[in-house]
Design an enzyme around this catalytic site. Structure first.
Site, short mmCIF file in Angstrom:
data_model
loop_
_atom_site.label_atom_id
_atom_site.label_comp_id
_atom_site.label_asym_id
_atom_site.label_seq_id
_atom_site.Cartn_x
_atom_site.Cartn_y
_atom_site.Cartn_z
N ARG A 242 7.81 -0.54 -6.95
CA ARG A 242 7.17 -1.81 -7.31
C ARG A 242 6.89 -1.84 -8.81
O ARG A 242 6.94 -2.87 -9.45
CB ARG A 242 5.87 -2.00 -6.53
CG ARG A 242 6.07 -2.24 -5.04
CD ARG A 242 4.74 -2.48 -4.34
NE ARG A 242 4.91 -2.67 -2.91
CZ ARG A 242 4.83 -1.70 -2.01
NH1 ARG A 242 4.61 -0.45 -2.40
NH2 ARG A 242 4.97 -1.95 -0.73
N ASP B 190 -0.57 -4.21 4.32
CA ASP B 190 -0.53 -2.78 4.63
C ASP B 190 -1.24 -2.50 5.97
O ASP B 190 -0.77 -1.70 6.78
CB ASP B 190 -1.17 -1.97 3.50
CG ASP B 190 -0.44 -2.20 2.16
OD1 ASP B 190 0.78 -2.40 2.19
OD2 ASP B 190 -1.11 -2.19 1.11
N ARG C 24 0.93 -3.60 8.86
CA ARG C 24 1.98 -2.61 9.15
C ARG C 24 1.41 -1.46 9.96
O ARG C 24 1.98 -1.03 10.96
CB ARG C 24 2.59 -2.10 7.83
CG ARG C 24 3.51 -3.12 7.19
CD ARG C 24 4.11 -2.65 5.89
NE ARG C 24 5.13 -3.60 5.44
CZ ARG C 24 5.38 -3.89 4.17
NH1 ARG C 24 4.70 -3.31 3.20
NH2 ARG C 24 6.33 -4.76 3.87
N HIS D 196 -1.61 -1.10 -4.19
CA HIS D 196 -0.50 -1.44 -3.31
C HIS D 196 0.74 -0.69 -3.78
O HIS D 196 1.64 -1.24 -4.39
CB HIS D 196 -0.27 -2.96 -3.38
CG HIS D 196 0.73 -3.46 -2.39
ND1 HIS D 196 0.71 -3.12 -1.06
CD2 HIS D 196 1.78 -4.30 -2.54
CE1 HIS D 196 1.71 -3.73 -0.45
NE2 HIS D 196 2.37 -4.45 -1.32
#
Ligand code: APR
Length: 326
Positions: free
Chosen positions: A102, A162, A165, A189
């Site tokens: 990221r 998150d 998930r 993140h």
């Protein structure tokens, strides 16, 4: 047949909420459709690619008679059309490809977020900003610096995704309904995020009491790599269904003033020993944006992991500051 005594379109008698989504790509378009289906408000899609937001918006609007949602969805390149939005979701930017973290997106996306935020603030000075673009903790920091908005009104989407998930992985492992699972993921993140098994429960029972330590560790690791797992499959981009759903859950909490407790990237001023940075923490999300931050008691190991994650965020923010866009 003739109409009489009706309230005309755009009447000041009653206003629908207005929601702008910047970036009509995978995440933005998914979020716009989900928000429309929930009738969160009239939706304006913005993108630099000519015709893309207009085409996607019209396509969504044409689904409304079938899906039964009474909101307008329009697309534009002109920020004047976003004026007086109550809430703005920013997904503009480039997405990850395999082999990229990221953080690799940083320099390109910081320029995009700066430009977008300036335009949004000009036309919607009272809106709440929800930032989705990665690297998230640095992009939401950029949006706060550029907007000059109070911390309550500039929020990053990470923890809801998150946690979702993690919920999915627990449900799969235990063969139980996702409805009975609640999870908690703190931190930045990125690979350093901090899933908290002690605070992650199935029908109120911590997962640590329901499965082996090995299984718990596997689920935590899969959660932290959840984005990369999708990138590896897709190859040409990153996840969008779950990110779109996650930001819409936050938008709903705000626009309906639900005061939900959701993990958000929030600007901290002393909480968790952090000052002047964004970090994923449980927040009360309502009409005022982040109305308060919930401080959990952490074990020494959990606090260490959180501060390790904070260090990763700090180094990104340092780079953002060095670009000198503010
Ligand atoms: N203004 C408006 N839109 C822009 C701008 C800009 N300055 N720059 C780029 N865009 C648009 C692109 O034209 C594209 O349509 O942003 C959109 C991004 O869409 P995708 O490439 O499909 O990326 P997506 O998968 O939606 O991810 C967007 O969200 O989850 C994060 O890591 C992800 O940072 C990425 C972002």
């Amino acid at each position: 047949m003739k109409w009489s005594g009706t309230v005309s379109k755009g009447s000041p008698v009653f206003h629908r909420k207005k929601l702008t989504v910047v970036g009509a790509g995978h995440v933005g378009a998914t979020a716009a459709l989900l928000a429309a289906q929930k009738e969160l408000g009239d939706i304006v899609l913005v993108d630099v690619m000519e015709g893309i937001p207009q085409g996607k918006a019209l396509d969504m609007y044409e689904a409304s008679p079938i899906q039964g949602f009474d909101v307008h969805v329009t697309g534009t390149q002109d920020y004047a059309d976003t004026a007086n939005s109550d809430l703005v979701i920013i997904t503009a930017g480039i997405a990850r490809k395999p082999g990229m973290s990221r953080d690799d997106l940083l320099s390109t996306n910081v320029k995009i977020i700066s430009a977008v935020t300036k335009q949004i603030v000009k036309y919607s000075p009272d809106c709440i900003l929800l930032v989705v673009t990665n690297p998230l903790d640095a992009m939401v920091y950029t949006a706060k610096r550029v907007s000059g908005f109070p911390k309550q009104r500039v929020i990053g989407m990470a923890g809801v995704l998150d946690s979702s998930r993690m919920r999915a992985f627990i449900a799969e492992e235990m063969d139980v309904s996702i409805e009975d699972i609640s999870t908690c993921v703190l931190g930045g993140h990125g690979d350093t995020m901090v899933p908290l098994p002690r605070y992650s429960t199935v029908a109120g029972i911590p997962m640590t009491e329901l499965m082996s330590k090995k299984k718990v560790d596997q689920i935590c690791e899969r959660t932290a790599n959840g984005g990369a797992e999708i990138v590896a499959y897709l190859k040409t981009g990153s996840a969008y269904y779950a990110p779109g759903a996650a930001v819409v859950q936050m938008a709903e909490a705000i626009l309906k003033d639900k005061k939900r407790i959701l993990p958000c990237a929030a600007y901290l001023e002393g909480e968790y020993g952090v000052d002047g940075y964004y970090l994923g923490v449980p927040c009360k999300l309502g009409g005022g944006g982040v109305e308060s931050v919930m401080e959990l008691d952490l074990t020494a190991d959990e606090a260490d992991a959180l501060h390790h994650s904070m260090d990763a965020v700090k180094s990104l923010v340092k780079q953002v500051d060095s670009f000198g866009h503010f």
